[in-house]
Write a protein that holds these residues in place. Structure first.
Motif, mmCIF file in Angstrom:
data_model
loop_
_atom_site.group_PDB
_atom_site.id
_atom_site.type_symbol
_atom_site.label_atom_id
_atom_site.label_comp_id
_atom_site.label_asym_id
_atom_site.label_seq_id
_atom_site.Cartn_x
_atom_site.Cartn_y
_atom_site.Cartn_z
ATOM 1 N N ASP A 49 -27.859 32.551 -53.982
ATOM 2 C CA ASP A 49 -26.676 31.812 -54.436
ATOM 3 C C ASP A 49 -25.490 32.047 -53.498
ATOM 4 O OD1 ASP A 49 -28.069 30.777 -56.584
ATOM 5 O OD2 ASP A 49 -27.180 32.155 -58.055
ATOM 6 N N ALA A 50 -25.317 33.278 -53.035
ATOM 7 C CA ALA A 50 -24.237 33.580 -52.098
ATOM 8 C C ALA A 50 -24.447 32.816 -50.791
ATOM 9 C CB ALA A 50 -24.157 35.082 -51.842
ATOM 10 N N PHE A 51 -25.688 32.769 -50.326
ATOM 11 C CA PHE A 51 -26.016 32.032 -49.103
ATOM 12 C C PHE A 51 -25.699 30.545 -49.284
ATOM 13 C CE2 PHE A 51 -29.249 30.116 -46.171
ATOM 14 C CZ PHE A 51 -28.736 30.621 -44.986
ATOM 15 N N LEU A 52 -26.065 30.002 -50.421
ATOM 16 C CA LEU A 52 -25.791 28.601 -50.731
ATOM 17 C C LEU A 52 -24.285 28.330 -50.719
ATOM 18 C CD1 LEU A 52 -27.246 25.953 -51.767
ATOM 19 C CD2 LEU A 52 -26.621 26.739 -54.038
ATOM 20 N N LEU A 53 -23.494 29.216 -51.279
ATOM 21 C CA LEU A 53 -22.045 29.055 -51.297
ATOM 22 C C LEU A 53 -21.476 29.098 -49.879
ATOM 23 C CD1 LEU A 53 -19.415 28.710 -52.817
ATOM 24 C CD2 LEU A 53 -19.405 31.181 -53.235
ATOM 25 N N VAL A 54 -21.966 30.022 -49.062
ATOM 26 C CA VAL A 54 -21.499 30.110 -47.675
ATOM 27 C C VAL A 54 -21.830 28.820 -46.923
ATOM 28 C CG1 VAL A 54 -21.891 31.291 -45.467
ATOM 29 C CG2 VAL A 54 -21.477 32.626 -47.541
ATOM 30 N N VAL A 55 -23.051 28.323 -47.072
ATOM 31 C CA VAL A 55 -23.444 27.064 -46.429
ATOM 32 C C VAL A 55 -22.529 25.927 -46.878
ATOM 33 C CG1 VAL A 55 -25.256 25.286 -46.386
ATOM 34 C CG2 VAL A 55 -25.841 27.689 -45.971
ATOM 35 N N SER A 56 -22.272 25.837 -48.167
ATOM 36 C CA SER A 56 -21.426 24.779 -48.707
ATOM 37 C C SER A 56 -20.016 24.841 -48.130
ATOM 38 C CB SER A 56 -21.386 24.888 -50.228
ATOM 39 O OG SER A 56 -20.579 23.876 -50.777
ATOM 40 N N GLU A 57 -19.454 26.033 -48.075
ATOM 41 C CA GLU A 57 -18.090 26.189 -47.556
ATOM 42 C C GLU A 57 -18.021 25.916 -46.063
ATOM 43 O OE1 GLU A 57 -15.323 26.438 -49.250
ATOM 44 O OE2 GLU A 57 -16.413 26.482 -51.131
ATOM 45 N N LEU A 58 -19.020 26.361 -45.309
ATOM 46 C CA LEU A 58 -19.027 26.093 -43.869
ATOM 47 C C LEU A 58 -19.144 24.595 -43.589
ATOM 48 C CD1 LEU A 58 -21.296 28.988 -42.546
ATOM 49 C CD2 LEU A 58 -18.836 28.694 -42.114
ATOM 50 N N ALA A 59 -20.017 23.908 -44.320
ATOM 51 C CA ALA A 59 -20.171 22.461 -44.139
ATOM 52 C C ALA A 59 -18.894 21.724 -44.548
ATOM 53 C CB ALA A 59 -21.370 21.949 -44.936
ATOM 54 N N THR A 60 -18.299 22.142 -45.656
ATOM 55 C CA THR A 60 -17.049 21.535 -46.118
ATOM 56 C C THR A 60 -15.953 21.703 -45.074
ATOM 57 O OG1 THR A 60 -17.617 21.882 -48.439
ATOM 58 C CG2 THR A 60 -15.276 21.583 -47.928
ATOM 59 N N ASN A 61 -15.817 22.911 -44.549
ATOM 60 C CA ASN A 61 -14.784 23.158 -43.537
ATOM 61 C C ASN A 61 -15.032 22.335 -42.277
ATOM 62 O OD1 ASN A 61 -13.484 24.900 -45.234
ATOM 63 N ND2 ASN A 61 -14.152 26.767 -44.199
ATOM 64 N N ALA A 62 -16.298 22.178 -41.894
ATOM 65 C CA ALA A 62 -16.611 21.391 -40.699
ATOM 66 C C ALA A 62 -16.218 19.931 -40.895
ATOM 67 C CB ALA A 62 -18.097 21.510 -40.362
ATOM 68 N N VAL A 63 -16.491 19.391 -42.080
ATOM 69 C CA VAL A 63 -16.130 17.996 -42.352
ATOM 70 C C VAL A 63 -14.612 17.841 -42.422
ATOM 71 C CG1 VAL A 63 -16.227 16.154 -44.093
ATOM 72 C CG2 VAL A 63 -18.303 17.381 -43.470
ATOM 73 N N ARG A 64 -13.949 18.757 -43.117
ATOM 74 C CA ARG A 64 -12.499 18.631 -43.322
ATOM 75 C C ARG A 64 -11.674 18.992 -42.093
ATOM 76 N NH1 ARG A 64 -11.335 21.214 -49.289
ATOM 77 N NH2 ARG A 64 -12.329 19.546 -50.464
ATOM 78 N N HIS A 65 -12.069 20.069 -41.409
ATOM 79 C CA HIS A 65 -11.215 20.625 -40.360
ATOM 80 C C HIS A 65 -11.862 20.639 -38.976
ATOM 81 C CE1 HIS A 65 -8.855 21.981 -43.761
ATOM 82 N NE2 HIS A 65 -9.876 22.690 -44.203
ATOM 83 N N GLY A 66 -13.144 20.352 -38.894
ATOM 84 C CA GLY A 66 -13.860 20.519 -37.637
ATOM 85 C C GLY A 66 -14.224 19.239 -36.924
ATOM 86 N N GLY A 67 -13.610 18.141 -37.273
ATOM 87 C CA GLY A 67 -13.887 16.898 -36.578
ATOM 88 C C GLY A 67 -14.801 15.950 -37.323
ATOM 89 N N GLY A 68 -15.248 16.341 -38.518
ATOM 90 C CA GLY A 68 -15.998 15.423 -39.363
ATOM 91 C C GLY A 68 -17.505 15.435 -39.223
#
Length: 137
Positions: A49-68
């Protein structure tokens, strides 16, 4: 392409997910869950579950702040789970004060740092970066 392409192979070969939309974040979580569920031995549910949360947050940050657009790679070692997210921005993640009232975020990087045992940011030649987030298995 509006969405995600999941390239799967038998584990422990890494799983690769490419996304370029907010909808792709859900598919990144699905891929991470499938990845951990198919490992032998299966990680402890809290670790998965922790791994899933990290993946979700990293993907979210990439879409929002990393160029989409992003590429997510999932790896498993005997004692570790690793998510590597590459995006188009060379800017390092930054902590900001979480927005407790307006719902605009600010929690992701704090959670990632708290849940991981090792974080590394590698700049790509030219533009872009990869964030490697490792958790104990």
């Amino acid at each position: 392409m509006n969405g995600t392409k999941i390239i799967s192979a038998p584990h422990p070969v890494p799983t690769v997910v490419r996304g370029e939309s907010p909808e792709s974040i859900h598919r990144a979580r699905v891929a991470a869950r499938s990845f951990t569920d198919n490992l032998t031995p299966v990680p402890d549910p809290e670790r998965a579950d922790a791994f899933l949360l990290v993946v979700s947050e990293l993907a979210t940050n990439a879409v929002r702040h990393g160029g989409g657009r992003y590429t997510l790679q999932l790896f498993a070692g005997p004692d570790t789970l690793t998510a590597a997210v590459s995006d188009l921005s060379s800017a390092a993640p930054r902590e900001r004060t979480p927005d407790l009232n307006g719902g605009s975020g600010g929690f992701g990087w704090h959670m990632i740092r708290h849940l991981t045992s090792h974080l590394a940011i590698t700049l790509a030649p030219g533009t872009g970066k990869t964030i490697h987030a490792q958790l104990p298995r």
